[in-house]
Design a protein around this motif. Structure first.
Motif, short mmCIF file in Angstrom:
data_model
loop_
_atom_site.label_atom_id
_atom_site.label_comp_id
_atom_site.label_asym_id
_atom_site.label_seq_id
_atom_site.Cartn_x
_atom_site.Cartn_y
_atom_site.Cartn_z
N UNK A 120 0.86 -1.18 0.00
CA UNK A 120 0.00 0.00 0.00
C UNK A 120 0.90 1.23 0.00
N UNK A 121 0.68 2.12 -0.95
CA UNK A 121 1.46 3.35 -1.03
C UNK A 121 0.55 4.56 -0.88
N UNK A 122 1.01 5.52 -0.09
CA UNK A 122 0.29 6.77 0.09
C UNK A 122 0.90 7.83 -0.82
N UNK A 123 0.09 8.32 -1.76
CA UNK A 123 0.49 9.36 -2.70
C UNK A 123 -0.17 10.68 -2.28
N UNK A 124 0.23 11.80 -2.85
CA UNK A 124 -0.35 13.09 -2.46
C UNK A 124 -1.87 13.14 -2.56
N UNK A 125 -2.45 12.43 -3.52
CA UNK A 125 -3.90 12.50 -3.71
C UNK A 125 -4.67 11.39 -3.01
N UNK A 126 -3.99 10.33 -2.61
CA UNK A 126 -4.68 9.20 -1.99
C UNK A 126 -3.79 7.97 -2.01
N UNK A 127 -4.40 6.81 -1.76
CA UNK A 127 -3.64 5.57 -1.63
C UNK A 127 -3.93 4.62 -2.79
N UNK A 128 -2.93 3.80 -3.11
CA UNK A 128 -3.09 2.76 -4.11
C UNK A 128 -2.45 1.48 -3.60
N UNK A 129 -3.01 0.34 -4.02
CA UNK A 129 -2.49 -0.96 -3.65
C UNK A 129 -1.83 -1.60 -4.85
N UNK A 130 -0.63 -2.14 -4.64
CA UNK A 130 0.09 -2.86 -5.67
C UNK A 130 0.21 -4.32 -5.27
N UNK A 131 -0.27 -5.21 -6.12
CA UNK A 131 -0.26 -6.64 -5.84
C UNK A 131 1.02 -7.28 -6.37
N UNK A 132 1.46 -8.32 -5.66
CA UNK A 132 2.64 -9.08 -6.09
C UNK A 132 2.25 -10.03 -7.22
N UNK A 133 3.12 -10.12 -8.18
CA UNK A 133 3.01 -11.14 -9.21
C UNK A 133 4.33 -11.88 -9.25
N UNK A 134 4.28 -13.17 -8.94
CA UNK A 134 5.50 -13.94 -8.95
C UNK A 134 5.26 -15.25 -9.66
N UNK A 135 6.10 -15.57 -10.66
CA UNK A 135 5.96 -16.86 -11.33
C UNK A 135 6.11 -17.98 -10.30
N UNK A 136 5.48 -19.12 -10.57
CA UNK A 136 5.56 -20.23 -9.64
C UNK A 136 7.01 -20.68 -9.52
N UNK A 137 7.41 -20.96 -8.29
CA UNK A 137 8.80 -21.31 -8.02
C UNK A 137 9.44 -20.26 -7.16
N UNK A 138 10.42 -20.68 -6.40
CA UNK A 138 11.04 -19.79 -5.43
C UNK A 138 12.20 -19.04 -6.08
N UNK A 139 11.86 -18.18 -7.05
CA UNK A 139 12.87 -17.37 -7.73
C UNK A 139 12.50 -15.91 -7.53
#
Length: 395
Positions: A120-139
């Motif tokens: 969650x990031x707070x910007x001057x105008x409000x907040x936005x959520x950024x979701x993780x995208x990770x390919x399968x596997x522990x890389x």
């Protein structure tokens, strides 16, 4: 990306940072039932044999946010993820794992969900959520972020939030605005738990107790207010003494399972840390720490260490038990320290600054919890040398 004064620079003023809970972000590779049976049979057959060592865990990683703001300054606004390079002195890798531009909006505050729901990031105008995208596997070097446009609609146009935080288990989200508006939500439903508009003061900082029972809130003036999240009622107003200006607040667990609330304050020329009992809500300690104004504060996950950063760029690490100074790094940064964050094992401290640097300070060696091994080693060596010299003189 060049290293500057013991820190790594990423080309923009860094306003916010956090270590990442990689165990909740990375997705293990899938396996079919047949493959699973084969692995179990092989494991059983080789139980008496020496099995190969498991692969090493992924390096620790940190998310950094900041930038040059609106306009044509030429300084980008960005989110960066960098891995910890533990070879030699610990430092963040100069080549980021991930770099995402945030257009004209600079991320001023950040809250990383402890169970991997995103950033969650707070910007001057409000907040936005950024979701993780990770390919399968522990890389971990394949990590990516994407903006979730449908999340946080309640905060999209809420203005700048000066304090954002998830509770320890990630089930509650609290935000405090520059406009004084305090909001607390259940996560991820965003059902409201409590709301307090206040047009006279801004929210400076807030913190959850580890059991998610209490929320402490510091404002630009006035006392620290403590909320009971079960009843959504205020249970305490912790008063200032003459000349005190409250800054940051953090709960900390004690060895007897009780909790203490630490509050930083400026009083005259001193920066201090005040301790509060969380049953009676009475002041139980006050320690002057520095002559520099405190600009950042953190408590280690094991609750044994406190850290403060100053507007002069210095770092001080203390024992939470007796306030003894364990580590001091003068001028760790060339500018004001904006964020402090202990790693999950409490052995390293991440600090960031307006000077565009992120620094990692080792807390585990040679000094740990106020006991330095080097003076003891030096005494032993001198004693041996003295004994040998005395023996030669007598003979």
């Amino acid at each position: 990306m060049a290293r500057r004064g013991g820190g790594q620079t990423y080309g923009f003023p860094i306003y916010c940072a956090s270590w990442l809970p990689l165990s909740h972000i990375l997705t293990p590779p899938p396996s079919s039932s047949e493959e699973k049976e084969k692995k179990e049979d092989a494991a059983a057959a080789d139980a008496s044999d020496d099995s190969p060592d498991p692969p090493p865990p992924p390096p620790q990683m940190a998310a950094l946010g900041g930038g040059g703001g609106e306009g044509r300054s030429g300084v980008p606004n960005a989110l960066v993820v960098a891995a910890l390079d533990s070879a030699g002195e610990p430092a963040l890798d100069p080549e980021p794992v991930l770099r995402m531009g945030t257009e004209e909006q600079v991320p001023y505050r950040m809250a990383v969900h402890p169970r991997g729901d995103g950033v969650l990031c707070a910007f001057p105008n409000g907040c936005r959520l950024f979701r993780w995208e990770s390919p399968q596997g522990e890389r971990p070097h394949n990590l990516a972020l994407r903006a979730d446009r449908e999340a946080l609609t309640e905060l999209t146009d809420a203005g700048l939030q000066l304090a954002v935080s998830f509770s320890g288990e990630g089930s509650i989200l609290a935000t405090g605005g520059e406009d004084g508006h305090l909001r607390v939500f259940k996560w991820p439903s965003m059902d409201s738990i409590l709301e307090e508009p206040d047009t006279k003061t801004s929210v400076k900082d807030l913190t959850f107790s580890s059991d998610e029972h209490f929320l402490a809130v510091n404002r630009s003036s006035g006392p620290c207010r403590v909320w009971d999240l079960k009843s959504s009622e205020s249970v305490a107003n912790l008063p200032r003494e003459a000349g005190e200006i409250f800054g940051f607040c953090r709960f900390s667990n004690q060895t007897d399972n009780s909790q203490i609330l630490f509050i930083t304050a400026m009083q005259g020329d001193y920066g201090k840390i005040i301790s509060w009992n969380t049953t009676s809500w009475t002041r139980i300690g006050s320690n002057k720490i520095t002559h520099e104004a405190i600009s950042a504060f953190a408590v280690s996950p094991d609750c044994t260490l406190l850290a403060i950063g100053t507007i002069e760029g210095s770092i001080i690490v203390l024992s939470s038990k007796n306030m003894r100074v364990l580590v001091t790094v003068k001028k760790a940064h060339l500018g004001i320290i904006t964020t402090l964050a202990f790693s999950e094992d409490s052995r390293t401290l991440l600090s960031t600054s307006f000077d565009s640097t992120a620094r990692v300070t080792s807390i585990g060696s040679p000094k740990r919890h106020g006991i330095s091994i080097w003076p003891m080693i030096l005494v032993i060596i001198l004693a041996i040398l003295h004994k040998d010299l005395l023996a030669k003189l007598l003979h």
